[in-house]
Motif scaffolding. Structure first.
Motif: not given
Length: 475
Positions: A375-378, A334-336, A388-390
């Protein structure tokens, strides 16, 4: 002298508990015990994940597809360690990542049956680090899309081997040759012995389970029959090699033409070649998955439309999973998308809260939605992997707080007896029927109702108390 704020918060808690009955104190003790990380192979009992002979476990997770790739370079393994450390510090207990890289410049499998040992040792390192940090892994075995090879690369390999009749990436699902390539990859990964732990992957309790494919879709057969047949073949095949770990198909949740399919809920009413209910009913599939990207799936629509979609999508899948599958459900992505500017970051964090609240609401009531993975771990400094979702936890305090608080809430639900959870779910459903005036069923007793409400309220209060205390711990 003025009382310190941590002491004041503690006093409030003591007054609160002193005015409560015995069940409150029992729940407090249970919540403290549940903070200990569960260990051991994860199983399924009805709609719940279980460990240690039938105790519930809930998952607050993250995606990090890049773990194996980065860990394949020993000089960069510190980034993998940092990611797991940050995740653990925020209570995250599940990582979803790739156990594939098909062809290309950085392959795990450079051609059918030919593997890069350095890349495999990178995956060995990932599993060992996850184990060290008490984080389970959901390992995905290939991709629907061309990133990291996926089904298109498998079909290309078959054409290069002389099977020129294969013209489309979706031939992946029905070509005997291609399916043979995939099965060989499955066997190679599952039987791999970790060079760092000495444990075969199929025997390692660090692994939650195997995901057959990331987001399978099939334009060649919108009805979902082709993907259905593939899953019905591959899920049991995985079980012949590893009968202990769980298996899931990797679906996004799109509905199709099968029975009990709410296809009118699909974004823009489009078919994606999958059946949510029927495919998750396949033999060998242990739990269901959905993804959540309202801003992308409904591109150009307004916030109200996206919110309505989110609510309907989540509600429908929770209901269908409980009614027709009787299995656990995870939101595995899931993400934005994070546009430039503070306003969008606020919207992204609001979306995180909505998703996590829906997961907790289901878990707290004994429902089938029992976890998720953003979504997602950095790690800081990994700018080339930004999409753009990090979410970079050390750099995004608000998102980190939302995720950490949710992790703590779920952790406080761990360790329950699964039979007790089922009884509470039945009582909750019965109570809802009575509440809306249904003549069916029998209302639970006031003592049962009070105990359930007390449990949920206390869990929330404890979470609030700890958050307040942490804010002023340096005072």
């Amino acid at each position: 002298m003025a009382r310190s704020r941590p002491a004041l918060a503690a006093s409030i808690l003591m007054v609160f508990l002193a005015s409560s009955t015995a069940p409150w104190r029992h729940v407090l003790a249970a919540a403290s015990d549940d903070e200990k990380a569960a260990a051991g192979l994860v199983g399924v009992d009805g709609t719940q994940f279980v460990v240690d002979g039938g105790k519930t476990i809930y998952f607050s997770g993250f995606n990090a597809y890049w773990l194996m790739l980065v860990a394949s370079d020993p000089a960069r393994r510190g980034q993998v360690q940092a990611a797991f450390r940050q995740a653990s510090e925020h209570g995250l207990n599940l990582a979803r990542t790739w156990a594939f890289s098909d062809g290309g410049e950085t392959p795990l499998q450079s051609s059918p049956g030919v593997y890069d040992e350095a890349m495999f040792q990178g995956l060995d390192f990932v599993i060992a680090e996850a184990r060290r940090h008490g984080i389970y892994l959901l390992l995905c075995l290939t991709n629907n899309f061309h990133d990291f090879g996926g089904k298109r690369q498998y079909v290309a390999w078959a054409r290069e081997a002389g099977h020129g009749d294969l013209a489309d990436a979706d031939d992946f699902f029905n070509s005997t040759v291609v399916k043979g390539y995939y099965k060989n990859h499955v066997k190679t990964v599952l039987t791999r012995v970790n060079t760092m732990t000495g444990v075969a992957y199929r025997d390692d309790p660090t692994i939650l389970g195997w995901e057959l494919m990331n987001e399978p879709r099939c334009d060649a057969d919108p009805t979902g029959a082709m993907v259905q047949a593939w899953v019905e073949e591959m899920a049991p095949y995985v079980k012949t090699i590893d009968g202990e770990h769980l298996v899931t198909a990797g679906l996004e949740g799109f509905y199709g033409d099968g029975a009990h399919e709410s296809k009118d809920l699909n974004p823009w009413g489009i078919y994606y070649g999958t059946n949510y209910v029927e495919t998750h009913r396949a033999r060998g599939v242990d739990f269901a998955t959905i993804h959540l990207y309202p801003d992308v799936w409904l591109w150009g629509s307004g916030a109200d439309t996206q919110l309505e979609f989110f609510q309907n999508w989540t509600r429908s899948h929770v209901s269908d999973t409980e009614l027709y599958l009787g299995k656990p459900l995870l939101v595995t992505e899931y993400g934005k998308f994070l546009w430039e500017g503070v306003a969008n970051r606020t919207q992204r964090n609001r979306f995180l809260g909505l998703v996590l609240d829906s997961i907790y609401a289901s878990a707290a009531e004994g429902g089938p939605l029992v976890g998720g993975a953003f979504w997602h771990l950095l790690d800081p400094g990994m700018d080339t992997l930004r999409d753009g979702y990090e979410i970079i936890l050390p750099e995004d305090c608000r998102a980190a707080s939302i995720i950490g608080n949710h992790s703590q809430q779920l952790a406080e639900l761990n360790g329950q007896d699964v039979e007790a959870v089922r009884r509470r779910r039945r009582r909750s459903a019965q109570h809802r029927k009575v509440h809306v005036g249904s003549s069916l069923g029998r209302s639970r007793s006031s003592s049962d109702t009070d105990a359930t409400q007390s449990h949920l309220l206390l869990v929330r209060f404890i979470s609030w108390f700890r958050s307040i205390s942490s804010l002023f711990s340096s005072a």
